[in-house]
Design a protein around this motif. Structure first.
Motif, mmCIF file in Angstrom:
data_model
loop_
_atom_site.group_PDB
_atom_site.id
_atom_site.type_symbol
_atom_site.label_atom_id
_atom_site.label_comp_id
_atom_site.label_asym_id
_atom_site.label_seq_id
_atom_site.Cartn_x
_atom_site.Cartn_y
_atom_site.Cartn_z
ATOM 1 N N GLN A 1 10.241 4.642 2.674
ATOM 2 C CA GLN A 1 10.918 3.954 3.774
ATOM 3 C C GLN A 1 10.099 2.768 4.270
ATOM 4 O OE1 GLN A 1 14.035 4.304 5.042
ATOM 5 N NE2 GLN A 1 14.250 5.630 3.236
ATOM 6 N N ILE A 2 8.789 2.953 4.360
ATOM 7 C CA ILE A 2 7.923 1.842 4.784
ATOM 8 C C ILE A 2 7.984 0.716 3.761
ATOM 9 C CG2 ILE A 2 5.536 1.156 5.230
ATOM 10 C CD1 ILE A 2 5.030 3.993 6.248
ATOM 11 N N GLY A 3 7.922 1.083 2.470
ATOM 12 C CA GLY A 3 7.982 0.076 1.420
ATOM 13 C C GLY A 3 9.298 -0.682 1.422
ATOM 14 N N LEU A 4 10.407 0.027 1.618
ATOM 15 C CA LEU A 4 11.718 -0.625 1.637
ATOM 16 C C LEU A 4 11.875 -1.530 2.857
ATOM 17 C CD1 LEU A 4 14.007 2.315 0.456
ATOM 18 C CD2 LEU A 4 13.336 0.283 -0.847
ATOM 19 N N GLN A 5 11.362 -1.085 4.001
ATOM 20 C CA GLN A 5 11.433 -1.922 5.201
ATOM 21 C C GLN A 5 10.641 -3.213 5.008
ATOM 22 O OE1 GLN A 5 10.081 0.581 8.388
ATOM 23 N NE2 GLN A 5 11.850 1.956 8.256
ATOM 24 N N ASP A 6 9.467 -3.090 4.385
ATOM 25 C CA ASP A 6 8.655 -4.282 4.134
ATOM 26 C C ASP A 6 9.341 -5.197 3.125
ATOM 27 O OD1 ASP A 6 5.959 -5.661 4.448
ATOM 28 O OD2 ASP A 6 6.011 -5.377 2.278
ATOM 29 N N MET A 7 9.972 -4.593 2.116
ATOM 30 C CA MET A 7 10.702 -5.385 1.124
ATOM 31 C C MET A 7 11.851 -6.148 1.791
ATOM 32 S SD MET A 7 12.525 -4.028 -2.384
ATOM 33 C CE MET A 7 11.061 -3.078 -2.791
ATOM 34 N N GLY A 8 12.558 -5.458 2.692
ATOM 35 C CA GLY A 8 13.650 -6.115 3.402
ATOM 36 C C GLY A 8 13.160 -7.251 4.275
ATOM 37 N N ALA B 1 7.078 5.780 -12.261
ATOM 38 C CA ALA B 1 6.713 4.992 -11.088
ATOM 39 C C ALA B 1 7.871 4.104 -10.660
ATOM 40 C CB ALA B 1 5.484 4.144 -11.395
ATOM 41 N N GLY B 2 7.820 3.682 -9.393
ATOM 42 C CA GLY B 2 8.852 2.792 -8.858
ATOM 43 C C GLY B 2 9.590 3.460 -7.723
ATOM 44 N N ILE B 3 9.541 2.852 -6.528
ATOM 45 C CA ILE B 3 10.132 3.506 -5.361
ATOM 46 C C ILE B 3 11.649 3.570 -5.440
ATOM 47 C CG2 ILE B 3 8.196 2.866 -3.876
ATOM 48 C CD1 ILE B 3 9.925 0.675 -2.675
ATOM 49 N N GLY C 1 14.157 -11.139 3.878
ATOM 50 C CA GLY C 1 14.704 -11.886 5.000
ATOM 51 C C GLY C 1 13.978 -13.199 5.214
ATOM 52 N N LEU C 2 12.651 -13.170 5.063
ATOM 53 C CA LEU C 2 11.872 -14.403 5.207
ATOM 54 C C LEU C 2 12.221 -15.396 4.110
ATOM 55 C CD1 LEU C 2 8.358 -12.918 6.108
ATOM 56 C CD2 LEU C 2 9.950 -14.078 7.651
ATOM 57 N N ILE C 3 12.406 -14.885 2.892
ATOM 58 C CA ILE C 3 12.778 -15.763 1.781
ATOM 59 C C ILE C 3 14.140 -16.393 2.036
ATOM 60 C CG2 ILE C 3 13.380 -15.810 -0.673
ATOM 61 C CD1 ILE C 3 11.272 -13.615 -1.091
ATOM 62 N N GLN C 4 15.084 -15.579 2.550
ATOM 63 C CA GLN C 4 16.423 -16.096 2.823
ATOM 64 C C GLN C 4 16.382 -17.181 3.894
ATOM 65 O OE1 GLN C 4 19.249 -15.181 1.069
ATOM 66 N NE2 GLN C 4 20.011 -17.022 2.103
ATOM 67 N N LYS C 5 15.538 -16.989 4.903
ATOM 68 C CA LYS C 5 15.408 -18.007 5.946
ATOM 69 C C LYS C 5 14.900 -19.321 5.369
ATOM 70 C CE LYS C 5 14.681 -14.996 9.950
ATOM 71 N NZ LYS C 5 13.724 -14.586 11.015
ATOM 72 N N ARG D 1 0.833 -1.205 0.000
ATOM 73 C CA ARG D 1 0.000 0.000 0.000
ATOM 74 C C ARG D 1 0.867 1.254 0.000
ATOM 75 N NH1 ARG D 1 -2.473 -0.787 4.477
ATOM 76 N NH2 ARG D 1 -4.007 -2.169 3.528
ATOM 77 N N SER D 2 1.935 1.244 0.790
ATOM 78 C CA SER D 2 2.827 2.403 0.846
ATOM 79 C C SER D 2 3.510 2.631 -0.494
ATOM 80 C CB SER D 2 3.873 2.206 1.944
ATOM 81 O OG SER D 2 3.261 2.110 3.216
ATOM 82 N N SER D 3 3.936 1.557 -1.150
ATOM 83 C CA SER D 3 4.583 1.690 -2.458
ATOM 84 C C SER D 3 3.610 2.242 -3.493
ATOM 85 C CB SER D 3 5.120 0.330 -2.913
ATOM 86 O OG SER D 3 6.120 -0.136 -2.028
ATOM 87 N N ARG D 4 2.366 1.775 -3.445
ATOM 88 C CA ARG D 4 1.362 2.272 -4.395
ATOM 89 C C ARG D 4 1.097 3.757 -4.167
ATOM 90 N NH1 ARG D 4 -3.944 2.813 -3.742
ATOM 91 N NH2 ARG D 4 -3.977 1.463 -1.899
ATOM 92 N N GLN D 5 0.997 4.162 -2.899
ATOM 93 C CA GLN D 5 0.751 5.569 -2.601
ATOM 94 C C GLN D 5 1.951 6.434 -2.983
ATOM 95 O OE1 GLN D 5 -0.210 5.210 1.552
ATOM 96 N NE2 GLN D 5 -2.387 4.877 1.177
ATOM 97 N N ALA D 6 3.163 5.900 -2.797
ATOM 98 C CA ALA D 6 4.363 6.633 -3.211
ATOM 99 C C ALA D 6 4.382 6.817 -4.725
ATOM 100 C CB ALA D 6 5.615 5.893 -2.748
ATOM 101 N N ASN D 7 3.955 5.792 -5.459
ATOM 102 C CA ASN D 7 3.892 5.899 -6.920
ATOM 103 C C ASN D 7 2.901 6.974 -7.360
ATOM 104 O OD1 ASN D 7 5.831 3.988 -7.567
ATOM 105 N ND2 ASN D 7 4.374 2.297 -7.605
ATOM 106 N N LYS D 8 1.798 7.108 -6.631
ATOM 107 C CA LYS D 8 0.816 8.138 -6.965
ATOM 108 C C LYS D 8 1.419 9.527 -6.795
ATOM 109 C CE LYS D 8 -3.451 7.726 -5.640
ATOM 110 N NZ LYS D 8 -4.657 7.497 -4.790
ATOM 111 N N ILE D 9 2.208 9.701 -5.738
ATOM 112 C CA ILE D 9 2.864 10.994 -5.531
ATOM 113 C C ILE D 9 3.888 11.245 -6.634
ATOM 114 C CG2 ILE D 9 4.392 12.296 -4.002
ATOM 115 C CD1 ILE D 9 3.004 10.985 -1.642
ATOM 116 N N GLN D 10 4.643 10.203 -7.006
ATOM 117 C CA GLN D 10 5.625 10.370 -8.078
ATOM 118 C C GLN D 10 4.953 10.782 -9.379
ATOM 119 O OE1 GLN D 10 9.272 7.521 -6.630
ATOM 120 N NE2 GLN D 10 8.342 7.102 -8.581
#
Length: 201
Positions: free
Chosen positions: A182-189, A152-154, A193-197, A136-145
């Motif tokens: 920042q919220i989008g990047l934190q969620d991506m990280g 588009a693209g964070i 991390g879950l995938i790496q585990k 949701r944060s990434s989508r809203q950031a794209n709208k601002i961009q």
């Protein structure tokens, strides 16, 4: 107390979404000048250049007749849908469908099952209701961009202030954009991390 996955997102996870259904939007019909009493016309839904569905619509004074054939059974359906109108602020009137099931005034009906009904009666959710916080944060950031005239693209390179935009407004947009990124990047990280585990197991 809600834990991970609780709240609004979880309440809609079992619903189909409007974006995956067949919407009949009265606003599009009105903009196309088709809602004239006595008129009959065809309306199609397409994916790319391919027609996936279609109906015939007959317009009366305060109703429309939806005529179509069900793909699953081949059954021919004639469905009467009553119309409502409300005055616009600067003159004229806005047309609405009346949901044949609940009687609610709506702009869009959806073909789910045998008849067209409103989103609530179809038990449809919106795709945005299934989004996680990061999406949701990434989508809203794209709208601002987009409002700032950027692609588009964070992770896209940052641009400057658009010509003609006042600095205070630009700085508000930029601050909100940076917060959402920042919220989008934190969620991506977190997801990486879950995938790496999983890969390390």
């Amino acid at each position: 107390m809600g834990g991970r996955g609780s709240g609004r997102q979880a309440t809609n996870c079992g619903k189909d979404v409007t974006e995956e259904s067949t919407p009949l939007d009265i606003r599009k019909l009105a903009r196309s000048g088709l809602l004239l009493p006595g008129r009959s016309f065809s309306w199609q839904w397409t994916v790319g250049d391919r027609q996936v569905s279609g109906i015939t619509i007959r317009v009366a004074v305060q109703s429309v007749q939806l005529c179509y054939q069900r793909r699953s059974s081949g059954e021919s359906i004639d469905q009467l849908v009553h119309l409502q109108s409300t005055p616009c602020q600067f003159g004229g009137a806005r047309q609405w469908f009346t949901c044949p099931t609940c009687g609610k005034r709506v702009a869009v009906l959806y073909a789910r099952g045998k008849y067209f009904t409103c989103r609530t009666c179809c038990s449809l959710g919106y795709a945005s209701q299934k989004e996680g916080l990061g999406d949701r944060s990434s989508r809203q950031a794209n709208k601002i961009q987009k409002r700032l005239g950027r692609a588009a693209g964070i992770l896209h390179d940052e641009g400057g202030k658009p010509k003609g935009m006042h600095w205070p407004r630009y700085l508000r947009f930029k601050a909100e954009h940076d917060r959402l990124v920042q919220i989008g990047l934190q969620d991506m990280g977190r997801k990486l991390g879950l995938i790496q585990k999983l890969l390390d197991q």
